[in-house]
Write an enzyme that holds these catalytic residues in place. Structure first.
Site, short mmCIF file in Angstrom:
data_model
loop_
_atom_site.label_atom_id
_atom_site.label_comp_id
_atom_site.label_asym_id
_atom_site.label_seq_id
_atom_site.Cartn_x
_atom_site.Cartn_y
_atom_site.Cartn_z
N ILE A 206 -57.59 -37.28 -63.13
CA ILE A 206 -56.44 -37.86 -63.87
C ILE A 206 -55.55 -38.71 -62.97
O ILE A 206 -54.84 -39.59 -63.47
CB ILE A 206 -55.63 -36.73 -64.56
N THR A 207 -55.59 -38.48 -61.65
CA THR A 207 -54.75 -39.28 -60.75
C THR A 207 -55.39 -40.62 -60.38
O THR A 207 -54.77 -41.42 -59.68
CB THR A 207 -54.45 -38.50 -59.45
N LEU B 43 -64.04 -37.57 -64.97
CA LEU B 43 -63.88 -38.83 -64.24
C LEU B 43 -63.80 -38.63 -62.73
O LEU B 43 -63.90 -39.61 -61.98
CB LEU B 43 -62.60 -39.55 -64.72
N ALA C 228 -64.51 -38.12 -58.93
CA ALA C 228 -65.66 -38.40 -58.07
C ALA C 228 -65.17 -38.99 -56.76
O ALA C 228 -64.08 -39.56 -56.70
CB ALA C 228 -66.59 -39.42 -58.74
N TYR D 161 -71.07 -35.18 -48.76
CA TYR D 161 -69.85 -34.90 -49.53
C TYR D 161 -69.91 -35.61 -50.89
O TYR D 161 -69.54 -35.06 -51.92
CB TYR D 161 -68.61 -35.33 -48.75
N SER E 68 -72.39 -44.73 -64.09
CA SER E 68 -72.03 -46.01 -63.47
C SER E 68 -73.17 -47.01 -63.47
O SER E 68 -74.35 -46.65 -63.30
CB SER E 68 -71.60 -45.74 -62.02
N GLU F 25 -73.80 -48.68 -61.05
CA GLU F 25 -74.42 -48.56 -59.72
C GLU F 25 -75.77 -47.87 -59.81
O GLU F 25 -76.61 -48.00 -58.91
CB GLU F 25 -73.51 -47.74 -58.79
N TYR G 2 -73.82 -42.87 -53.33
CA TYR G 2 -73.00 -42.77 -54.55
C TYR G 2 -73.87 -43.00 -55.79
O TYR G 2 -73.82 -42.24 -56.76
CB TYR G 2 -71.87 -43.81 -54.49
N LYS H 177 -74.72 -40.38 -58.81
CA LYS H 177 -74.42 -40.67 -60.23
C LYS H 177 -75.68 -40.54 -61.10
O LYS H 177 -75.59 -40.15 -62.26
CB LYS H 177 -73.80 -42.06 -60.37
#
Ligand code: NAP
Ligand code: G4F
Length: 328
Positions: free
Chosen positions: A12-13, A88, A90, A103, A133, A135, A156, A160
């Protein structure tokens, strides 16, 4: 009177989380968000939404948690019992994922399983949005749609792809309403400062205002399909309101290079970009995604979703926001 819907947003941030929280609050939802404890403040994108949690009318609630902490996710899901989960959170930076591959796999990949498993264990009827994504398409040439094969080019992207398939597996194995939104790049004045569009818009404004003289970038030839983030979170919400769970691409269908985006931002402030943009190999990736151009026909046909803001306007919005912010 219908019951207030409860939604939980991980991340959320972040850019998307903040716009989605605004949208869901506008729609009358009770919104719960997971935030990470940090030694510095990390809630600047949602501070304007703050509500006293003890106020009986409060509809925004924040909870500490982390994608690597399974027991906390189990507790939170059971406590909040959300009807909708927007996943959301990630480690979302492609370049950084080459430095922190394990990580990135742990959070961006396995973190999705931890959350899905928490929902399954709680035995609640929840609709689940997975932030997939473009990606994932990586080296597969454009245009890319829901049937295009994946060929990720970064840790990444690989994480995903795992998240995509685990969400689909929970849909098929456990009959969960789980959808993948395969979103192409989407940007805004709230974009993280180290992603290329924000970096360029910020640099153009700061150079115009005499604060900086140059900006250092990597590959200017990469082609991306850049849209406007507030429109994309509307698409996420629509995906969870549909009759059947399925996967969707959201994209503008337009193709511009990083160089084009540089030109748009510097044109906005009336400067010649070639006098200020320098090359730094630090920003190159060991394997690059050369070209992403999405085909969002399915989202248009089923969800009635279509991107409105295209890259030239997006660059102006972002550069103007930087000028305004720096001028105070
Ligand atoms: P973002 O601005 O980088 O936000 C990421 C969010 O995840 C932040 O709230 C961050 O918290 C949180 N987070 C990171 N690691 C976490 C962890 N271990 N535990 C809990 N929270 C964690 O990303 P965005 O641009 O809004 O993107 C949202 C999602 O969509 C991401 O999953 C991203 O990979 C995906 N996506 C984005 C795009 C795009 O173009 N923006 C396109 C396709 C897919 P902090 O604030 O504490 O760092
Ligand atoms: O802005 P970027 O870092 O975004 P990228 O790698 O496309 O990833 C973003 O979009 C994905 C959707 O396709 C999301 F899933 C992901 O979470 C993230 O939001 O880089 C865009 C392009 C790349 O080709 C990169 O090599 O810009 C090129 N670039 C050139 N100079 C640079 C720079 N990228 C960054 N971050 N910084 C540079 O200085």
């Amino acid at each position: 009177m219908s019951e207030t819907k409860r939604a939980l947003i991980t991340g959320i941030t972040g850019q998307d989380g903040s716009y989605l929280a605004e949208l869901l609050l506008e729609k009358g939802y009770e919104v719960h968000g997971i935030i990470r404890r940090a030694s510095t403040f990390n809630t600047h994108r949602i501070d304007h939404l703050y509500q006293d949690p003890h106020d009986p009318d409060a509809r925004l609630f924040l909870h500490y948690g982390d994608l690597t902490d399974a027991s906390r996710l189990v507790t939170l899901i059971a406590k909040v019992a959300p009807q909708e989960v927007y996943h959301l959170a990630a480690q979302s930076h492609v370049r950084v994922s080459f430095d922190e591959p394990e990580y990135t796999g742990n959070t961006t990949g396995v973190g999705t399983t931890r959350l899905l498993e928490a929902i399954r264990m709680a035995g609640i009827d929840t609709r689940f949005y997975q932030a997939s994504s473009s990606e994932m398409f990586g080296a597969t040439p454009p245009p890319q749609n829901e049937d295009t094969p994946f060929y990720p080019r970064s840790p990444y992207g690989a994480a995903k792809v795992y998240g995509y398939w685990i969400a689909r597996n929970y849909r098929e194995a456990h009959d969960m309403y789980a959808v993948n939104g395969i979103l192409f790049n989407h940007e805004s004045p709230r974009r993280g400062e180290t992603f290329v569009t924000r970096k360029i818009a910020r640099a153009a404004a700061r150079i115009k205002l005499g604060i900086d003289t140059d900006v250092y970038l990597g590959n200017l030839d990469a082609v991306r399909d850049w849209g406007y983030a507030p429109e994309y979170v509307e698409g996420m919400w629509r995906m969870l309101q549909a009759d059947e769970p399925t996967d969707y691409v959201l994209a503008t269908g337009t193709a511009y290079t990083v160089r084009d985006f540089v030109r748009f931002c510097f044109d906005h402030v009336g400067l010649d970009w070639q006098e200020h943009v320098k090359f730094d190999r630090t920003y190159l990736r060991p394997t690059e995604v050369d070209s992403l151009i999405g085909d969002a026909t399915k989202a248009q046909e089923i969800l009635g979703w279509k991107a409105q803001v295209l890259p030239p306007e997006l660059a102006s919005i972002m550069t103007q926001a930087e000028l305004d912010a720096h001028r105070g």
